[in-house]
Write a protein that holds these residues in place. Structure first.
Motif, mmCIF file in Angstrom:
data_model
loop_
_atom_site.group_PDB
_atom_site.id
_atom_site.type_symbol
_atom_site.label_atom_id
_atom_site.label_comp_id
_atom_site.label_asym_id
_atom_site.label_seq_id
_atom_site.Cartn_x
_atom_site.Cartn_y
_atom_site.Cartn_z
ATOM 1 N N UNK A 116 59.942 52.755 36.342
ATOM 2 C CA UNK A 116 58.589 53.203 36.025
ATOM 3 C C UNK A 116 57.645 52.042 35.744
ATOM 4 N N UNK A 117 58.173 50.931 35.268
ATOM 5 C CA UNK A 117 57.317 49.783 34.986
ATOM 6 C C UNK A 117 57.206 48.854 36.182
ATOM 7 N N UNK A 118 58.312 48.514 36.800
ATOM 8 C CA UNK A 118 58.305 47.442 37.788
ATOM 9 C C UNK A 118 58.010 47.901 39.211
ATOM 10 N N UNK A 119 58.149 49.177 39.501
ATOM 11 C CA UNK A 119 57.923 49.615 40.872
ATOM 12 C C UNK A 119 56.443 49.532 41.251
ATOM 13 N N UNK A 120 55.553 49.922 40.344
ATOM 14 C CA UNK A 120 54.117 49.942 40.654
ATOM 15 C C UNK A 120 53.297 49.272 39.557
ATOM 16 N N UNK A 121 53.566 49.624 38.301
ATOM 17 C CA UNK A 121 52.698 49.256 37.183
ATOM 18 C C UNK A 121 52.544 47.747 37.041
ATOM 19 N N UNK A 122 53.638 47.012 37.051
ATOM 20 C CA UNK A 122 53.592 45.576 36.770
ATOM 21 C C UNK A 122 52.737 44.827 37.788
ATOM 22 N N UNK A 123 52.953 45.095 39.071
ATOM 23 C CA UNK A 123 52.206 44.395 40.104
ATOM 24 C C UNK A 123 50.730 44.718 40.085
ATOM 25 N N UNK A 124 50.392 45.996 39.901
ATOM 26 C CA UNK A 124 48.982 46.389 39.869
ATOM 27 C C UNK A 124 48.263 45.758 38.682
ATOM 28 N N UNK A 125 48.927 45.698 37.532
ATOM 29 C CA UNK A 125 48.311 45.105 36.344
ATOM 30 C C UNK A 125 48.102 43.613 36.519
ATOM 31 N N UNK A 126 49.071 42.924 37.141
ATOM 32 C CA UNK A 126 48.903 41.488 37.358
ATOM 33 C C UNK A 126 47.732 41.214 38.296
ATOM 34 N N UNK A 127 47.582 42.019 39.339
ATOM 35 C CA UNK A 127 46.451 41.834 40.253
ATOM 36 C C UNK A 127 45.125 42.053 39.535
ATOM 37 N N UNK A 128 45.105 43.028 38.640
ATOM 38 C CA UNK A 128 43.892 43.285 37.875
ATOM 39 C C UNK A 128 43.573 42.098 36.956
ATOM 40 N N UNK A 129 44.595 41.542 36.318
ATOM 41 C CA UNK A 129 44.384 40.405 35.423
ATOM 42 C C UNK A 129 43.897 39.188 36.198
ATOM 43 N N UNK A 130 44.424 38.980 37.398
ATOM 44 C CA UNK A 130 43.990 37.862 38.217
ATOM 45 C C UNK A 130 42.557 38.042 38.709
ATOM 46 N N UNK A 131 42.111 39.276 38.779
ATOM 47 C CA UNK A 131 40.804 39.562 39.354
ATOM 48 C C UNK A 131 39.632 39.360 38.419
ATOM 49 N N UNK A 132 39.882 39.066 37.158
ATOM 50 C CA UNK A 132 38.796 38.820 36.203
ATOM 51 C C UNK A 132 38.898 37.394 35.703
ATOM 52 N N UNK A 133 37.825 36.914 35.064
ATOM 53 C CA UNK A 133 37.789 35.531 34.624
ATOM 54 C C UNK A 133 37.193 35.421 33.225
ATOM 55 N N UNK A 134 37.391 34.251 32.627
ATOM 56 C CA UNK A 134 36.742 33.928 31.373
ATOM 57 C C UNK A 134 37.187 34.798 30.210
ATOM 58 N N UNK A 135 36.237 35.122 29.338
ATOM 59 C CA UNK A 135 36.539 35.892 28.138
ATOM 60 C C UNK A 135 37.071 37.273 28.477
ATOM 61 N N UNK A 136 36.574 37.870 29.551
ATOM 62 C CA UNK A 136 37.066 39.195 29.956
ATOM 63 C C UNK A 136 38.547 39.135 30.284
ATOM 64 N N UNK A 137 38.987 38.079 30.941
ATOM 65 C CA UNK A 137 40.397 37.936 31.282
ATOM 66 C C UNK A 137 41.252 37.758 30.034
ATOM 67 N N UNK A 138 40.758 36.938 29.104
ATOM 68 C CA UNK A 138 41.501 36.699 27.867
ATOM 69 C C UNK A 138 41.668 37.994 27.080
#
Length: 407
Positions: free
Chosen positions: A242-264
């Motif tokens: 439930x975590x690694x099949x979809x959730x983990x990858x999608x969340x990492x892409x979202x984190x990579x997609x923002x910058x600065x204070x929003x990312x932190x």
């Protein structure tokens, strides 16, 4: 002159030394699960989760430190070795954390060593970054207040200790979170942060596997015991999936997609704080699995404690997923809330039925959820249909035959 620390780049990943560092937390979590299993009451569970939160805070701090500078060399490696030794002492004294005697004082002292070493090493690693150094200096304020509450609670004992430990946790977590909003923390490698949290989740799920062995210890092999063990492993597999099949990858892409204070702030809220309900849910699930395996094949029902631990732990794990998704993607979905409600609603029934019923229901619900989420979204099915129709028109082939061939 050789640098005391080595800053990391954006593509930095977890180092083998950080995985070695995590071993002391595996031991501490095993100790926590054992303590809650021996007490088998709501008070013991609350105290166990409170201690888990304190441990999680220290692990998160060292994860952010490893995200700033390499953990496998120089000052960081030396500091983390000291922290490992202190955290191992914390794990050793967990069974005596709430009892009269020196054990609780030793635990608090070792815990504070872990915290102090982290802040001192982080301050050295932040050399040249005035904003980060100021943030670390501010962090000493809630940490010092929390330390005073922990020492006071240990001296007073009983429920006063539990209350002051809880207040210390709130002061520490709230203080760090509120001061983090000034934008001075640094996230250098989203990949490292997401990988570290995923690896810790695997270690926590491994506790569910260990729980199968603990529950089976000293019991003769029987069909009921083997089936309980298989169901326990199946629960662990579902939690992983439930975590690694979809959730983990999608969340990492979202984190990579923002910058600065929003990312932190996304990293702080979704990972540092948002992953704790998942870890707590896994720990409770392991506690429930241990109870199932220990009583498999007996005529007596599973009982309220093990049923609530198993079903409540899985439900909390799914709620953690909902909070994580809400923070990363601003959506909740419908399937996981429905699955959490179904698992939790089945707990009273599982408590009065034979032990194998509880994990069987949990596996059935989670397997259905996985199957439903594995289906392509409807919009993808429609896009596939349009693609097939266009292909059929261009090639002059029969659309129905092409559609059947594409399934």
């Amino acid at each position: 002159m050789r640098q005391k620390t080595s800053p990391v780049g954006e593509d930095h990943r977890a180092t083998p030394f950080e995985l070695f560092f995590d071993l002391v937390y595996v031991f501490a979590i095993t100790q926590l699960t054992g303590s809650m299993a021996r007490e088998r009451d709501a008070d013991g569970v609350f105290r166990g989760l409170l201690m888990l939160a304190l441990l999680w805070g220290t692990w998160s701090g060292y994860t952010w430190l490893g995200n700033h500078s390499r953990a496998d060399g120089g000052l960081l490696r030396g500091g983390m070795v000291v922290a490992m030794a202190a955290m191992f002492v914390v794990g050793l004294t967990i069974p005596e954390a709430w009892a009269d005697g020196p054990g609780a004082f030793v635990l608090v002292g070792a815990y504070l060593v872990v915290r102090w070493v982290h802040l001192v090493v982080f301050a050295v690693a932040a050399d040249g970054d005035t904003g980060l150094r100021r943030q670390i200096a501010i962090t000493w304020l809630p940490m010092t207040a929390s330390a005073a509450l922990l020492v006071s609670g240990t001296a007073l004992g009983s429920w006063t200790q539990v209350l002051l430990f809880a207040v210390a946790l709130v002061v520490d977590w709230a203080g760090i979170y509120l001061t983090a909003r000034n934008g001075h923390w640094r996230l250098r490698s989203p990949a490292h942060l997401t990988e570290r949290h995923g690896l810790f989740l695997i270690l926590a799920i491994g506790e569910s596997v260990v729980a199968v062995g603990v529950g089976a210890a000293g019991r003769p092999i029987s069909a009921g015991l083997l089936l309980a063990a298989v169901l326990g492993i199946a629960v662990a597999v579902c939690l992983w999936w439930l975590y690694f099949d979809v959730v983990a990858g999608a969340a990492e892409r979202r984190l990579r997609g923002v910058r600065g204070e929003e990312q932190v702030m996304l990293a702080v809220e979704a990972y540092t704080y948002g992953h704790f309900p998942m870890i707590a849910g896994i720990l409770l699930t392991a506690l429930g699995v241990e109870g199932v395996v220990a009583h498999a094949g007996e005529g007596a029902p599973l009982g309220v404690f093990s049923a609530l631990a198993l079903h409540g732990g899985v439900a909390l794990y799914l709620v953690g997923h909902l909070l994580f998704r809400l923070r990363t993607h601003r959506t909740l979905g419908r399937r996981r809330p429905a699955a959490a409600c179904a698992v939790l609603a089945a707990a009273p029934v599982a408590a009065v039925l034979p032990p194998l019923v509880g994990p069987a229901v949990v596996v059935a619900v989670l397997a259905a959820l996985i199957a439903a989420e594995s289906r392509p979204p409807r919009e993808q099915e429609w896009a596939r249909t349009r693609e097939l129709r266009g292909s059929s028109a261009r090639r002059g082939t029969d659309y129905v035959a092409l559609r059947e061939g594409g399934r």
